[in-house]
Design an enzyme around this catalytic site. Structure first.
Site, PDB file in Angstrom:
ATOM      1  N   PHE B 245       0.901  -1.351  -0.006  1.00 17.53           N
ATOM      2  CA  PHE B 245       0.085  -0.051  -0.127  1.00 17.53           C
ATOM      3  C   PHE B 245       1.000   1.348  -0.052  1.00 17.53           C
ATOM      4  O   PHE B 245       0.429   2.423   0.491  1.00 17.53           O
ATOM      5  CB  PHE B 245      -1.037  -0.081   1.219  1.00 17.53           C
ATOM      6  CG  PHE B 245      -1.666  -1.286   1.563  1.00 17.53           C
ATOM      7  CD1 PHE B 245      -2.519  -1.749   0.547  1.00 17.53           C
ATOM      8  CD2 PHE B 245      -1.192  -1.940   2.351  1.00 17.53           C
ATOM      9  CE1 PHE B 245      -3.244  -2.947   0.535  1.00 17.53           C
ATOM     10  CE2 PHE B 245      -1.823  -3.367   2.558  1.00 17.53           C
ATOM     11  CZ  PHE B 245      -2.914  -4.095   1.612  1.00 17.53           C
ATOM     12  N   GLY B 472      -0.795  -7.600  -4.724  1.00 15.97           N
ATOM     13  CA  GLY B 472      -1.879  -8.008  -4.381  1.00 15.97           C
ATOM     14  C   GLY B 472      -3.036  -7.643  -5.605  1.00 15.97           C
ATOM     15  O   GLY B 472      -4.124  -8.046  -5.694  1.00 15.97           O
ATOM     16  N   ARG B 604     -10.886   0.519 -19.477  1.00 17.49           N
ATOM     17  CA  ARG B 604     -11.124  -0.976 -19.754  1.00 17.49           C
ATOM     18  C   ARG B 604     -11.010  -1.509 -18.561  1.00 17.49           C
ATOM     19  O   ARG B 604      -9.766  -1.773 -17.855  1.00 17.49           O
ATOM     20  CB  ARG B 604     -10.296  -1.360 -20.894  1.00 17.49           C
ATOM     21  CG  ARG B 604     -10.560  -2.571 -21.506  1.00 17.49           C
ATOM     22  CD  ARG B 604      -9.529  -3.047 -22.871  1.00 17.49           C
ATOM     23  NE  ARG B 604     -10.138  -3.804 -23.497  1.00 17.49           N
ATOM     24  CZ  ARG B 604      -9.393  -4.424 -24.633  1.00 17.49           C
ATOM     25  NH1 ARG B 604      -8.221  -3.885 -24.926  1.00 17.49           N
ATOM     26  NH2 ARG B 604      -9.786  -5.347 -25.472  1.00 17.49           N
ATOM     27  N   ASN B 607      -9.671  -7.505 -16.047  1.00 16.82           N
ATOM     28  CA  ASN B 607     -10.157  -8.523 -15.282  1.00 16.82           C
ATOM     29  C   ASN B 607     -11.319  -8.346 -14.140  1.00 16.82           C
ATOM     30  O   ASN B 607     -10.789  -7.787 -13.048  1.00 16.82           O
ATOM     31  CB  ASN B 607      -9.283  -9.296 -14.448  1.00 16.82           C
ATOM     32  CG  ASN B 607      -9.655 -10.682 -13.896  1.00 16.82           C
ATOM     33  OD1 ASN B 607     -10.664 -11.061 -13.291  1.00 16.82           O
ATOM     34  ND2 ASN B 607      -8.863 -11.732 -13.929  1.00 16.82           N
ATOM     35  N   LYS B 609     -13.366  -9.751 -12.163  1.00 15.06           N
ATOM     36  CA  LYS B 609     -13.189 -10.338 -10.823  1.00 15.06           C
ATOM     37  C   LYS B 609     -12.168  -9.831  -9.757  1.00 15.06           C
ATOM     38  O   LYS B 609     -12.553  -9.039  -8.755  1.00 15.06           O
ATOM     39  CB  LYS B 609     -12.888 -12.064 -10.868  1.00 15.06           C
ATOM     40  CG  LYS B 609     -12.723 -12.450  -9.439  1.00 15.06           C
ATOM     41  CD  LYS B 609     -13.258 -13.885  -9.857  1.00 15.06           C
ATOM     42  CE  LYS B 609     -12.349 -15.109  -9.893  1.00 15.06           C
ATOM     43  NZ  LYS B 609     -12.947 -16.314  -9.741  1.00 15.06           N
ATOM     44  N   GLN B 614     -10.150  -5.239  -5.933  1.00 14.56           N
ATOM     45  CA  GLN B 614      -9.371  -4.006  -5.594  1.00 14.56           C
ATOM     46  C   GLN B 614     -10.211  -3.216  -5.052  1.00 14.56           C
ATOM     47  O   GLN B 614      -9.877  -2.466  -4.103  1.00 14.56           O
ATOM     48  CB  GLN B 614      -8.908  -3.583  -7.006  1.00 14.56           C
ATOM     49  CG  GLN B 614      -7.560  -4.129  -7.414  1.00 14.56           C
ATOM     50  CD  GLN B 614      -6.468  -3.253  -6.698  1.00 14.56           C
ATOM     51  OE1 GLN B 614      -5.935  -3.369  -5.526  1.00 14.56           O
ATOM     52  NE2 GLN B 614      -5.790  -2.623  -7.699  1.00 14.56           N
ATOM     53  N   LYS B 677      -7.169   2.411 -17.166  1.00 12.53           N
ATOM     54  CA  LYS B 677      -6.547   3.501 -16.434  1.00 12.53           C
ATOM     55  C   LYS B 677      -5.922   3.264 -15.067  1.00 12.53           C
ATOM     56  O   LYS B 677      -5.323   4.043 -14.285  1.00 12.53           O
ATOM     57  CB  LYS B 677      -7.968   4.540 -16.164  1.00 12.53           C
ATOM     58  CG  LYS B 677      -8.114   5.266 -17.551  1.00 12.53           C
ATOM     59  CD  LYS B 677      -8.800   6.602 -17.550  1.00 12.53           C
ATOM     60  CE  LYS B 677     -10.330   6.209 -17.304  1.00 12.53           C
ATOM     61  NZ  LYS B 677     -11.370   7.708 -17.162  1.00 12.53           N
ATOM     62  N   GLY B 678      -6.130   1.907 -14.549  1.00 17.87           N
ATOM     63  CA  GLY B 678      -5.690   1.602 -13.386  1.00 17.87           C
ATOM     64  C   GLY B 678      -6.657   1.875 -12.450  1.00 17.87           C
ATOM     65  O   GLY B 678      -7.367   2.998 -12.424  1.00 17.87           O
ATOM     66  N   GLU B 681      -5.568   3.102  -6.334  1.00 17.14           N
ATOM     67  CA  GLU B 681      -6.077   4.368  -5.667  1.00 17.14           C
ATOM     68  C   GLU B 681      -7.237   4.787  -5.671  1.00 17.14           C
ATOM     69  O   GLU B 681      -7.942   5.094  -4.625  1.00 17.14           O
ATOM     70  CB  GLU B 681      -4.890   5.448  -6.077  1.00 17.14           C
ATOM     71  CG  GLU B 681      -3.695   5.148  -6.880  1.00 17.14           C
ATOM     72  CD  GLU B 681      -2.713   4.448  -5.525  1.00 17.14           C
ATOM     73  OE1 GLU B 681      -2.585   4.893  -4.482  1.00 17.14           O
ATOM     74  OE2 GLU B 681      -1.947   3.612  -6.163  1.00 17.14           O
TER      75      GLU B 681
END
Lengths: 172, 715, 329
Positions: B245, B472, B604, B607, B609, B614, B677-678, B681
């Protein structure tokens, strides 16, 4: 501890296999498993019984292995995550954890699974609330709790209260 | 070739799942080089001063002790300045130097280490080391009045003392409706369940480090500069990271301690920090106090945002955050002024923790927006919609994609926001008050330069390799999916090797950039490999057949990806809307989150799941931040008193509410070809203010200090 | 951890003689002692493992219920006698620690667990309990977890056991093996106030071994509730807890037992609350008036002043819950 005059000999039945070794009386069961027997599936998170990552079964009951000395476990039977299943032959709970994505980093996971398997045997899976309460001794900092509850509910639904449908390898 | 069903977009189970659930995944501290010895670190017990004397005699006489290291006998280390500071290090000041002198800069600073044959002996010997100090007056009080502007280097790094646009103070003075409120956010600790640990092993002048890190290659760079070594002689291995983290972004002093200790003991050495030590050995989210003033017209259109923040900082190094960026980017507003101050204290340096800076600034901004909505008598969602930022008004750039309106709509719909009775204290179940709250989430999308090597084999399998990490979020899995699709192979035919500094370059595993960076490099590598395959003289149906037809065992290709023109033409960000229901038992001071809905625009989703995991993880982190996580600081000792996992409270399973995650459709192919885009956070952003606003809705009381614990509910 | 010798005892007989040496400590579950040793707070030179010698199990006797000191918390919770006749004890135990710790910790050890005061647990700070005469930083420090009752200028550390709160409410006794004989001590007398000797915590003498806990017959079969307030939903020591047991006949409170946890330097019996209940009609007004006496005599610090209203409310809730339970019997 080959040269230590204070060393004591302990005999443990670990995952069904009897093992005998000399140990410094200060060695916790957790450190004996990880550093002496190289069973590193059991994790060390806090060393103070406050996170549950080191959960194993001692004589069939879940405990935190950091708060017991290896010498105190002399003669006992220990089941660790390595005794449940292997990557090619997962225990149903391990399978459910993968299927439900009940972890992220994976570090608390062996402890969660050992707790979860014990929970089935304890019979406290009657509701999500009950599962949550009885899994609260295992911290998951990644916050996978909701999925952990899903995984346990899935397995609990497929087994009877005694957990008979989900034997560990040792029992099998 | 017969392409299988695309893996991208599928809820594939983690490829490293079987290893993790069976305990066979090996984390840094679990490697066992021959002759491994164990270290225990001794830390200072005063916040400032000098070591007068260290008595190591008793420790040294304990059988099994191999070495005792302190500034008295440690090698003098060059600590060369790096050519370019890595992005994870503060831009100003100097990192803590290990065992290089008697000066004490904070309570808990490493001052000695014992190496022994076993951990038990090392720990016992460490407790026998006597240290006499000469104490100096320490600054241990957080006094915002002492706040100073960030240095020039820090300001240039995007954390200026002042920023903004228009005339915010003028507009505020003339605003029809205003809010002026101060917010306090407690110091928080990452507390990943895996402690920080390093194993150092020398072979001649070559050093191998097994380290818990989010950036293996940066550990090489850092240790090379600390020891004045050739980078080629250092290898860092970290295949699994037990949560971080942000705490494992940097190369902390204990890594250097491990290397020193191993050199002095002449054996490989493990340094594993105790839970209590982790509160000083690595950073933390700094205690931050803020003031937000908002001005709006009667229709709720923002006319002024003034946001000021003061955060604690160490004396030796200047860690600063992008706390005030949300004030400039979240809403459309012609007049914005921010002021950022750092309060120097004799503490160890803070560091990024999930959503660094943004989550802190957003807490205050969004809490204030809720106050404004109440002043206006306007629905909080409506207020956000009226102030939607169609462009990034800080940079003037268009967004590369933005589906925030859809997030509000979808989230509100799934939550049942329409059932909210606006009046505070108007909803109740039994003895409990019910509150609904919501907040906007925003986190800038970035990516870094990454390289990937892809190899296909004649047996039809493939390996992709890059020095990335997976703490993770599912990097192993999502990037395997990308490669599988790019190669037209099933997921289980592809293996991703990461966490080794000898592998092709990867950027830091932080700031939500891994998927967009390494994933794009994976696509590039696999496409290059496909090109190579296409150019082979003999053709076959599958990759395996093609290789065999050309009498090849394997074929390699490299690919790379880096940010391009889009960073100049567009602003990129992930967005979200978080909706929360709380139950407040005022008599018992208890706030519990009942349910939460998060609607996210992350481009996009590779995954769904793992992406959902997250997000629920971020929600739990936000619950901790809002309701229970705080370092209990004692100014007299300059230390965190609840430095454990029993009294520093993180959420447990019983704190888990119903969590609902929805990803709104959208791909951001301007940001990168993958369109993702991730989302690490973004998942914690907005959670705390949604909760605090829900507490206000439930109780009619503004509690402007997080975490909201019993004393703040009852008091 | 400093080096120590370890020996597992096979019989309780003579244990007290064996343990009557400075530096010798009994260990059973080990769940608190191991923490104290890991954190450098306790440095035993010899450990005598009594986990397999003490009596285990729960026995119903004519005069009360006896719980063997070596019984694990989880086994007490699951015991049918306890479930039926000591529901308050079962509820307090179920709210204690974690399932794993409840499988390890013993009844005797639970009563002897050390405070969670942040200064006691951090060996780098002064603490009169840990290092007599060194001072009590909690008085003016981080004391949200500390006591509002029973404190002294030398110590305001709370007693951490949930079980002890329930047992004090039930007038339980501790059975101790002392020099070959057996001695019974009321639990309320067993715990000592800190005064100017905060390091003297109990009435135990060197070598004493707790062998059982005894709950007198008149305190069994009572409707009662244990309400535990904490910052997170589970796995945390009490901020405040309230143990309540009532005897009601013909709509009147005949006997009342009320104790609180998280607020006292020992498990804190609340006689003022009991006095306002006994002989009064069992109604909302009586319960509320009684609860308001819960914080009488409290001496809070700024950091724990919230415990005063919290305690009143917790006692009121526990009383109301017990009344509901009684009404539904």
């Amino acid at each position: 501890m080959p040269n230590d005059p204070h060393a004591l000999t302990v005999t443990l039945r670990v995952n069904g296999e009897e093992t005998r070794f000399d140990v410094d009386p200060r060695t916790t069961l957790l450190d004996a498993l990880r550093d002496r027997l190289h069973l590193t599936g059991t994790k060390k998170g806090c060393g103070l019984g406050q996170c549950g990552a080191c959960t194993v079964h001692l004589d069939g009951r879940r405990i935190v292995s950091c708060l017991t000395l290896a010498v105190m476990a002399d003669g006992a039977s220990v089941t660790t995550i390595e005794g449940l299943g292997t990557p090619d032959a997962l225990h149903p709970m391990q399978e459910a954890f993968v299927a439900c994505d009940a972890f992220q980093c994976g570090y608390c996971t062996p402890g969660q699974i050992m707790s979860a398997v014990a929970l089935l045997q304890e019979g406290h899976c009657g509701s999500d609330e009950e599962i949550r309460e009885h899994m609260s001794g295992n911290l998951c900092r990644c916050g996978a709790y909701a999925n952990i509850v899903d995984a346990i509910r899935t397995v609990a639904g497929a087994t009877d209260r005694s957990g008979a449908a989900v034997p560990s390898r040792e029992d099998a | 070739m017969n392409a299988p069903t695309p893996a991208i977009g599928q809820p594939v189970s983690r490829v490293d799942g079987p290893a993790k659930v069976t305990g066979t995944a090996r984390y840094a501290g679990e490697f066992a080089p021959d002759g491994l010895a164990y270290a225990a670190v001794v830390t200072s017990t005063i916040p400032k001063g000098r070591i007068r004397r260290i008595d190591t005699t008793a420790a040294e006489t304990i059988p099994g002790v191999l070495a005792v290291v302190s500034h008295l006998n440690a090698p003098s280390l060059p600590y060369h300045e790096m050519e370019k500071r890595p992005q994870v290090d503060p831009k100003s000041g100097d990192q803590l130097q290990v065992f290089q002198g008697p000066d004490i800069l904070f309570n808990g600073q490493p001052v000695a280490a014992v190496v022994a044959q076993t951990q038990e002996i090392a720990d016992a010997a460490a407790s026998c080391i006597g240290i006499a100090y000469e104490e100096a007056e320490a600054r241990t009080v957080f006094d915002p009045g002492r706040g100073r502007e960030p240095s020039e280097e820090t300001a240039k790094g995007g954390r200026p003392g002042a920023s903004g646009r228009g005339d915010a103070d003028g507009a505020l003075a003339g605003a029809a409706v205003t809010v002026d409120a101060a917010y306090v956010q407690a110091r928080e600790h990452h507390n990943a369940i895996e402690p920080h640990v390093t194993i150092a092993s020398w072979e001649g002048d070559r050093l191998t480090l097994y380290d818990k890190t989010q950036w293996v290659q940066n550990v090489v760079d850092e240790i090379a500069h600390v020891f004045g070594m050739d980078k080629e002689k250092i290898r860092v291995i970290s295949p699994f990271v037990g949560g971080a983290f942000g705490s494992a972004l940097r190369t902390w002093p204990h890594v250097t301690i491990a290397a020193i200790a191993a050199r002095m003991a002449g054996r490989p050495v493990r340094v594993e920090l105790s839970r209590r030590q982790l509160y000083n050995a690595v950073g933390y989210r700094p205690h931050t106090e803020q003031r937000v003033r908002l001005g709006a017209d009667r229709d709720g259109k923002l006319t002024a945002i003034v946001q000021e923040a003061a955060a604690q900082v160490a004396t030796y190094e200047e860690y600063a955050e992008t706390t005030l960026q949300p004030a400039e980017t979240t809403y459309s507003c012609p007049n914005v002024r921010t002021a950022y101050r750092l309060v120097e204290m004799d503490v160890n340096s803070p560091c990024p923790m999930r959503g660094p800076g943004i989550v802190t600034g957003l807490y205050a901004l969004e809490a204030a927006m809720d106050e404004l909505a109440f002043e206006l008598g306007m629905d909080p969602v409506e207020l956000r919609l009226r102030n939607h930022a169609d462009t990034n008004e800080k940079t003037g750039q268009p967004w590369s994609s933005k589906e925030l309106r859809t997030c509000y709509e979808t989230g509100a719909e799934r939550f049942g926001w329409a059932n909210r009775i606006p009046e505070p204290r108007s909803m109740r179940v039994g003895t409990e008050l019910v509150g609904y709250g919501m907040a906007t989430a925003i986190y800038h999308a970035d990516r870094g330069a990454a390289e990937m090597q892809a190899t296909v084999f004649a047996n039809g399998t493939a390996v992709i390799r890059s020095a990335a990490s997976d703490m993770g979020p599912g990097t192993y899995t999502s990037i395997t999916q990308i490669a599988a699709d790019a190669l037209g192979l099933p997921v289980d035919a592809v293996r991703f090797e990461l966490g080794d500094s000898d592998l092709p370059t990867a950027p830091v595993h932080g700031g939500s950039i891994t998927l967009a960076s390494v994933g794009t490099a994976a696509s590039a590598a696999c496409e290059a490999l496909r090109d190579k395959l296409d150019r082979l003289p003999a053709k076959g149906g599958s990759i395996a057949e093609t290789l065999r037809a050309n009498s090849l065992d394997r074929l390699d290709a490299k690919g790379k990806a880096a940010p391009g023109e889009e960073t100049k033409t567009h602003a990129s960000s992930a967005f979200g809307a978080v909706f929360v229901e709380v139950r407040v038992d005022e008599g018992l001071g208890a706030v519990r989150v009942k349910r939460m809905v998060g609607a996210y625009d992350v481009g996009r989703v590779v995954n769904p799941k793992i992406a959902r995991s997250q997000c629920i993880g971020g929600m739990m982190g936000g619950i901790g931040m809002a309701l229970m996580e705080q370092a209990e600081w004692d100014e007299r000792f300059g230390k965190v008193m609840n430095a454990n996992l029993a009294e520093y409270l993180v959420p447990v399973c019983a704190d888990t509410p119903d969590l609902d995650v929805v990803f709104v459709p959208g791909e951001d192919t301007i940001f990168n070809p993958l369109g993702a885009k991730g989302l690490a956070e973004i998942a914690i952003c907005g959670v705390a203010p949604a909760i605090t606003s829900a507490v206000f809705h439930a109780t009619g009381r503004r509690i402007r200090h997080i975490p909201i614990m019993a004393e703040r509910v009852i008091g | 951890m400093r080096a120590f010798t370890y020996e597992r005892l096979d019989a309780a007989t003579g244990a007290s003689r064996r343990a009557d040496h400075p530096g010798t400590t009994y260990i059973a579950g080990g769940t608190d002692l191991l923490q104290l040793m890991q954190e450098g707070i306790a440095h035993p030179r010899a450990l005598l493992d009594v986990s397999r010698v003490g009596t285990t199990g729960v026995t119903a006797q004519l005069d009360g219920i006896r719980i063997g000191a070596a019984t694990r918390l989880a086994d007490v919770i699951e015991d049918p006698i306890v479930a039926e006749r000591l529901p308050l004890v079962a509820e307090a135990l179920a709210a204690s620690a974690s399932p794993q710790v409840r499988n390890m910790a013993t009844i005797g050890g639970n009563l002897l667990q050390k405070t969670r005061c942040l200064y006691f647990r951090d060996v780098t700070t002064p603490c009169n309990k840990r290092e007599p005469g060194s001072g009590c930083p909690a008085q003016a420090g981080q004391n949200r977890l500390n006591a509002v009752f029973g404190g002294s200028p030398h110590c305001i550390a709370t007693h951490a056991s949930d079980l002890a709160v329930a047992l004090v409410a039930l007038d339980a006794e501790v059975i101790v093996e002392r020099a070959g004989g057996e001695k019974s001590i009321r639990l309320d007398d067993f715990y000592r106030l800190p005064g100017d000797t905060p390091y003297v915590e109990t009435a135990l003498e060197p070598g004493d071994l707790i062998t059982a806990v005894f709950v007198p017959i008149q305190a069994t079969n009572l409707p009662g509730r244990y309400l535990k307030v904490r910052d997170r939903a589970s796995f945390e020591w009490a901020l405040v807890s309230a143990a309540v047991a009532l005897v009601v006949a013909d709509g009147e409170v005949v006997a009342a037992r009320v104790a609180a946890g998280g607020v006292g330097t020992k498990p804190w019996r609340l006689p003022a609350v009991e006095d306002r209940l006994v002989g009064r009609p069992m109604d909302v007004q009586t319960l509320q008036l009684a609860a308001e006496a819960a914080a009488d005599g409290a001496d809070p610090r700024p950091g724990n002043a919230f415990k005063v209203p919290l305690l009143v409310n917790a006692v009121a809730r526990a009383l109301a819950a017990t009344a509901d339970q009684e009404a539904n019997r």
